[in-house]
Design a protein around this motif. Structure first.
Motif, PDB file in Angstrom:
ATOM      1  N   GLY A  33       0.921  -1.266   0.147  1.00  0.00           N
ATOM      2  CA  GLY A  33      -0.065   0.083  -0.071  1.00  0.00           C
ATOM      3  C   GLY A  33       0.979   1.052   0.070  1.00  0.00           C
ATOM      4  O   GLY A  33       1.870   1.253   0.669  1.00  0.00           O
ATOM      5  N   LEU A  34       0.416   2.111  -0.835  1.00  0.00           N
ATOM      6  CA  LEU A  34       1.269   3.576  -0.846  1.00  0.00           C
ATOM      7  C   LEU A  34       1.221   4.226   0.386  1.00  0.00           C
ATOM      8  O   LEU A  34       2.407   4.670   0.882  1.00  0.00           O
ATOM      9  CB  LEU A  34       0.365   4.289  -1.965  1.00  0.00           C
ATOM     10  N   LYS A  35       0.100   4.469   0.984  1.00  0.00           N
ATOM     11  CA  LYS A  35       0.595   5.154   2.399  1.00  0.00           C
ATOM     12  C   LYS A  35       1.190   4.532   3.259  1.00  0.00           C
ATOM     13  O   LYS A  35       2.085   5.173   3.885  1.00  0.00           O
ATOM     14  CB  LYS A  35      -1.168   5.164   2.913  1.00  0.00           C
ATOM     15  N   ARG A  36       1.136   3.404   3.498  1.00  0.00           N
ATOM     16  CA  ARG A  36       2.273   2.434   4.458  1.00  0.00           C
ATOM     17  C   ARG A  36       3.383   2.850   3.952  1.00  0.00           C
ATOM     18  O   ARG A  36       4.478   3.109   4.946  1.00  0.00           O
ATOM     19  CB  ARG A  36       1.823   1.001   4.444  1.00  0.00           C
ATOM     20  N   LEU A  37       3.822   2.752   2.688  1.00  0.00           N
ATOM     21  CA  LEU A  37       5.095   2.926   2.115  1.00  0.00           C
ATOM     22  C   LEU A  37       5.695   4.318   2.346  1.00  0.00           C
ATOM     23  O   LEU A  37       6.949   4.479   2.403  1.00  0.00           O
ATOM     24  CB  LEU A  37       5.238   2.214   0.646  1.00  0.00           C
ATOM     25  N   ARG A  89       6.582   4.304   5.859  1.00  0.00           N
ATOM     26  CA  ARG A  89       7.729   3.608   6.246  1.00  0.00           C
ATOM     27  C   ARG A  89       8.159   2.901   4.879  1.00  0.00           C
ATOM     28  O   ARG A  89       7.837   1.777   4.529  1.00  0.00           O
ATOM     29  CB  ARG A  89       7.350   2.483   7.215  1.00  0.00           C
ATOM     30  N   PRO A  90       8.857   3.720   4.180  1.00  0.00           N
ATOM     31  CA  PRO A  90       9.532   3.159   2.796  1.00  0.00           C
ATOM     32  C   PRO A  90      10.342   1.914   2.888  1.00  0.00           C
ATOM     33  O   PRO A  90      10.240   1.168   1.899  1.00  0.00           O
ATOM     34  CB  PRO A  90      10.174   4.291   2.377  1.00  0.00           C
ATOM     35  N   THR A  91      10.606   1.277   4.211  1.00  0.00           N
ATOM     36  CA  THR A  91      11.310   0.246   4.158  1.00  0.00           C
ATOM     37  C   THR A  91      10.340  -1.107   4.570  1.00  0.00           C
ATOM     38  O   THR A  91      11.155  -2.075   4.606  1.00  0.00           O
ATOM     39  CB  THR A  91      12.406   0.261   5.139  1.00  0.00           C
ATOM     40  N   ALA A  92       9.105  -0.836   4.674  1.00  0.00           N
ATOM     41  CA  ALA A  92       8.110  -2.018   5.050  1.00  0.00           C
ATOM     42  C   ALA A  92       8.253  -3.065   3.955  1.00  0.00           C
ATOM     43  O   ALA A  92       8.599  -2.855   2.745  1.00  0.00           O
ATOM     44  CB  ALA A  92       6.737  -1.227   4.998  1.00  0.00           C
TER      45      ALA A  92
END
Length: 145
Positions: free
Chosen positions: A116-120, A123-126
């Protein structure tokens, strides 16, 4: 209706443009370029901080007063703990960049579903979707894994 998404491949998307894209565009070239840029900036920031820490530790002056010396040592210990956290984050950033290269970035390593874009953005390292992360945390809490 005209799209508000940038068509210039050399120009990075804005966050608003990224979020306005349809789900069918998930992890297309423009989105991958956006996250690669964000991760590279984070990588450079971490490396710059590490260099600054090294300089600060080299420039340490001797303090004859025990209280001053203790304060300086505590500040150094805090700075070193911060850099240790950043070192671990740097490893995750570099792993995320490798995932971009392999085409696997943005997909949950456990379920294969979109993270998901919002999660990334947060936290771009998710590497896990929110649901998979919550399941993992519940297991850890229950079983102490």
């Amino acid at each position: 209706m005209a799209s508000n998404v940038s068509t210039n491949p050399d120009q990075l998307l804005t966050v608003d443009e990224l979020l306005a894209m349809p789900e069918s565009d998930y992890m297309n070239a423009a989105q991958l370029a956006f996250f690669e840029n964000r991760l590279r900036e984070l990588e450079q920031e971490i490396l710059a901080n590490a260099g600054a820490t090294t300089e600060n530790l080299r420039e340490t002056q001797f303090a004859p007063d025990p209280a001053d010396r203790a304060t300086i040592e505590e500040e150094h210990a805090l700075e070193l703990r911060t850099r240790d956290r950043e070192r671990k984050l740097l490893k995750k950033v570099q792993q995320s960049l490798a995932l971009i290269e392999s085409g696997e970035y943005g997909w949950c390593e456990e379920t294969g579903e979109p993270i998901g874009l919002k999660r990334l953005l947060a936290r771009p390292t998710a590497t896990l979707s929110l649901e998979a992360q919550e399941r993992r945390e519940k297991r850890q809490k229950l079983y102490g894994d």
